[in-house]
Motif scaffolding. Structure first.
Motif, mmCIF file in Angstrom:
data_model
loop_
_atom_site.group_PDB
_atom_site.id
_atom_site.type_symbol
_atom_site.label_atom_id
_atom_site.label_comp_id
_atom_site.label_asym_id
_atom_site.label_seq_id
_atom_site.Cartn_x
_atom_site.Cartn_y
_atom_site.Cartn_z
ATOM 1 N N GLY A 133 22.809 95.551 40.490
ATOM 2 C CA GLY A 133 23.423 96.803 40.073
ATOM 3 C C GLY A 133 23.918 97.667 41.211
ATOM 4 N N VAL A 134 24.870 98.549 40.891
ATOM 5 C CA VAL A 134 25.423 99.473 41.886
ATOM 6 C C VAL A 134 25.506 100.883 41.304
ATOM 7 N N THR A 135 25.399 101.867 42.183
ATOM 8 C CA THR A 135 25.687 103.244 41.834
ATOM 9 C C THR A 135 26.258 103.931 43.064
ATOM 10 N N VAL A 136 26.727 105.158 42.888
ATOM 11 C CA VAL A 136 27.241 105.962 44.001
ATOM 12 C C VAL A 136 26.417 107.231 44.084
ATOM 13 N N TRP A 137 25.913 107.504 45.288
ATOM 14 C CA TRP A 137 25.223 108.770 45.548
ATOM 15 C C TRP A 137 25.937 109.458 46.691
ATOM 16 N N GLN A 138 26.593 110.586 46.392
ATOM 17 C CA GLN A 138 27.383 111.334 47.361
ATOM 18 C C GLN A 138 28.414 110.407 48.006
ATOM 19 N N ASP A 139 28.294 110.102 49.279
ATOM 20 C CA ASP A 139 29.315 109.279 49.934
ATOM 21 C C ASP A 139 28.838 107.852 50.170
ATOM 22 N N LYS A 140 27.821 107.431 49.449
ATOM 23 C CA LYS A 140 27.247 106.096 49.653
ATOM 24 C C LYS A 140 27.261 105.293 48.356
ATOM 25 N N VAL A 141 27.634 104.026 48.466
ATOM 26 C CA VAL A 141 27.399 103.068 47.388
ATOM 27 C C VAL A 141 26.048 102.424 47.649
ATOM 28 N N ILE A 180 20.864 100.001 38.438
ATOM 29 C CA ILE A 180 20.643 101.280 39.112
ATOM 30 C C ILE A 180 21.701 102.278 38.656
ATOM 31 N N THR A 181 21.282 103.535 38.493
ATOM 32 C CA THR A 181 22.195 104.631 38.225
ATOM 33 C C THR A 181 21.586 105.881 38.848
ATOM 34 N N GLN A 182 22.208 107.041 38.640
ATOM 35 C CA GLN A 182 21.649 108.298 39.156
ATOM 36 C C GLN A 182 21.980 109.425 38.202
ATOM 37 N N ARG A 185 19.938 113.957 40.432
ATOM 38 C CA ARG A 185 18.737 114.317 41.199
ATOM 39 C C ARG A 185 17.963 113.100 41.679
ATOM 40 N N HIS A 186 18.025 112.030 40.911
ATOM 41 C CA HIS A 186 17.251 110.837 41.233
ATOM 42 C C HIS A 186 18.114 109.591 41.093
ATOM 43 N N LEU A 187 17.738 108.578 41.847
ATOM 44 C CA LEU A 187 18.181 107.229 41.540
ATOM 45 C C LEU A 187 17.268 106.697 40.439
ATOM 46 N N ILE A 188 17.816 105.913 39.518
ATOM 47 C CA ILE A 188 17.032 105.326 38.434
ATOM 48 C C ILE A 188 17.216 103.812 38.508
ATOM 49 N N ILE A 189 16.111 103.092 38.632
ATOM 50 C CA ILE A 189 16.162 101.660 38.924
ATOM 51 C C ILE A 189 15.423 100.870 37.856
ATOM 52 N N SER A 190 16.027 99.766 37.409
ATOM 53 C CA SER A 190 15.374 98.826 36.498
ATOM 54 C C SER A 190 15.061 97.539 37.251
ATOM 55 N N ASN A 221 13.683 93.661 29.599
ATOM 56 C CA ASN A 221 14.977 93.139 30.052
ATOM 57 C C ASN A 221 16.030 94.229 30.192
ATOM 58 N N LEU A 222 15.589 95.420 30.611
ATOM 59 C CA LEU A 222 16.540 96.488 30.908
ATOM 60 C C LEU A 222 17.376 96.066 32.099
ATOM 61 N N ASN A 223 18.674 96.072 31.931
ATOM 62 C CA ASN A 223 19.549 95.492 32.951
ATOM 63 C C ASN A 223 20.454 96.569 33.551
ATOM 64 N N GLU A 224 21.732 96.413 33.494
ATOM 65 C CA GLU A 224 22.665 97.357 34.112
ATOM 66 C C GLU A 224 22.549 98.735 33.462
ATOM 67 N N LEU A 225 22.563 99.776 34.283
ATOM 68 C CA LEU A 225 22.311 101.139 33.816
ATOM 69 C C LEU A 225 23.498 102.057 34.104
ATOM 70 N N GLU A 226 23.618 103.099 33.276
ATOM 71 C CA GLU A 226 24.576 104.178 33.535
ATOM 72 C C GLU A 226 24.020 105.468 32.942
ATOM 73 N N PHE A 227 24.157 106.562 33.674
ATOM 74 C CA PHE A 227 23.718 107.866 33.170
ATOM 75 C C PHE A 227 24.912 108.543 32.520
ATOM 76 N N VAL A 228 24.783 108.827 31.211
ATOM 77 C CA VAL A 228 25.902 109.339 30.422
ATOM 78 C C VAL A 228 25.456 110.567 29.635
ATOM 79 N N ASP A 229 25.965 111.729 29.993
ATOM 80 C CA ASP A 229 25.695 112.958 29.247
ATOM 81 C C ASP A 229 24.211 113.168 28.951
ATOM 82 N N GLY A 230 23.390 113.036 29.974
ATOM 83 C CA GLY A 230 21.976 113.328 29.824
ATOM 84 C C GLY A 230 21.130 112.190 29.285
ATOM 85 N N GLN A 231 21.740 111.043 29.037
ATOM 86 C CA GLN A 231 21.002 109.879 28.567
ATOM 87 C C GLN A 231 21.219 108.711 29.515
#
Length: 306
Positions: A133-141, A180-182, A185-190, A221-231
């Motif tokens: 998985g990938v996410t972006v935090w500020q200027d970092k992938v 992974i998503t964010q 405030r936090h990174l969220i990892i499965s 088996n939680l896999n690819e993640l995305e944070f969408v409107d508080g969920q």
């Protein structure tokens, strides 16, 4: 692309830290270190009635919930997607998609046009790395690896690798990286279990952990993640569903039914599963795709695409 050896998550081949992977080691207390170092068949339930009749009924899905709503998204638009891409992570950033792909000898990190599906930056990873998985935090992938035991950090504009961090420094019990998503405030990892870890993106220390449940059943088996409107939206490996998860309680509060979205050209490829969620928060567009899918879908979800 030829695949002389295909490794999937069903494989248990543990790979060590490659000696050729560039970037500096990151300690949780010192995130960026200057200079270069080398990284070390359906089950049936028999029901007998009082009248003696016997009915065969399918057992309920372990993810089915009587009180949790399930909605079927509509298709807003379809876009081309590289069918060679074993999609493991997807995130929308700066008008494009950042996509991480998997399999040993074939893992990549790519910056991809939504409209054309063509990558303007395409970085091949070392043969020893299985990308996740990938996410972006500020200027970092931030990209996870499966069983290699570390995450990788890249410059978000150039996809130049800058550093890496061992999972053991985040949580000694973290053995695999899946999604992974964010949340701002936090990174969220499965890690393939029913647990999600919340990690401070500055210190890379785990702050808390939740167990995802659908009613009384844990959802594995939680896999690819995305944070969408508080969920937290989570792909479930080998399921044509996306779970909508309350990040505080871990409870599943809804399901997206994506059965029938898998393209017909790959419908008999068992490994070509739904896996890839990206949210464009500014335009309120939600994208989904899968491993080796030739199509990226923009989908509409009632109450979400306002």
């Amino acid at each position: 692309m030829t695949t002389t050896m295909v490794m999937t998550k069903s494989s248990r081949d543990k790979r060590e830290l490659p000696t050729s992977a560039g970037g500096s080691f990151v300690s949780p207390a010192n995130v960026f270190v200057s200079g270069k170092k080398h990284m070390p068949a359906a089950v049936l339930l028999v029901v007998v009635t009082a009248a003696g009749f016997v009915f065969l009924q399918p057992l309920p899905s372990p993810h089915a919930a009587q009180s949790v709503p399930t909605v079927r998204p509509g298709v807003v638009k379809s876009f081309p997607h590289d069918s060679q891409s074993f999609c493991q992570g997807l995130v929308f950033y700066d008008g494009k998609l950042i996509e991480g792909t998997g399999q040993y000898k074939h893992s990549r990190l790519r910056s991809v046009s939504v409209e054309s599906g063509i990558a303007d930056i395409d970085v091949a990873m070392e043969n020893e790395i299985f990308g996740e998985g990938v996410t972006v935090w500020q200027d970092k992938v931030i990209q996870l690896t499966w069983q290699n035991g570390y995450l990788l950090l890249y410059d978000a504009k150039t996809l130049e690798r800058k550093a890496y961090l061992k999972y053991s420094d985040i949580d000694p019990t973290l053995r695999e990286g899946w999604g992974i998503t964010q949340d701002g405030r936090h990174l969220i990892i499965s890690d393939g279990s029913a647990e999600l870890r919340f990690v401070d993106p500055v210190t890379f220390r785990m702050t808390r952990k939740i167990t995802v449940r659908n009613g009384r059943r844990s959802v594995r088996n939680l896999n690819e993640l995305e944070f969408v409107d508080g969920q937290i939206f989570a792909n479930i490996w080998y399921q044509d569903q996306i779970a909508r998860i309350d990040p505080q309680s871990g409870n599943v509060v809804g399901w997206l039914d994506l059965s029938g979205f898998k393209p017909k050209s790959i419908r008999f490829n068992r490994e070509a599963v739904l896996n890839g969620i990206a949210w464009d928060s500014n335009a309120r567009r939600l994208f989904i795709t899968g491993k080796h899918w030739p199509t990226l879908y923009e989908i509409s979800v009632p109450g979400l695409n306002k």
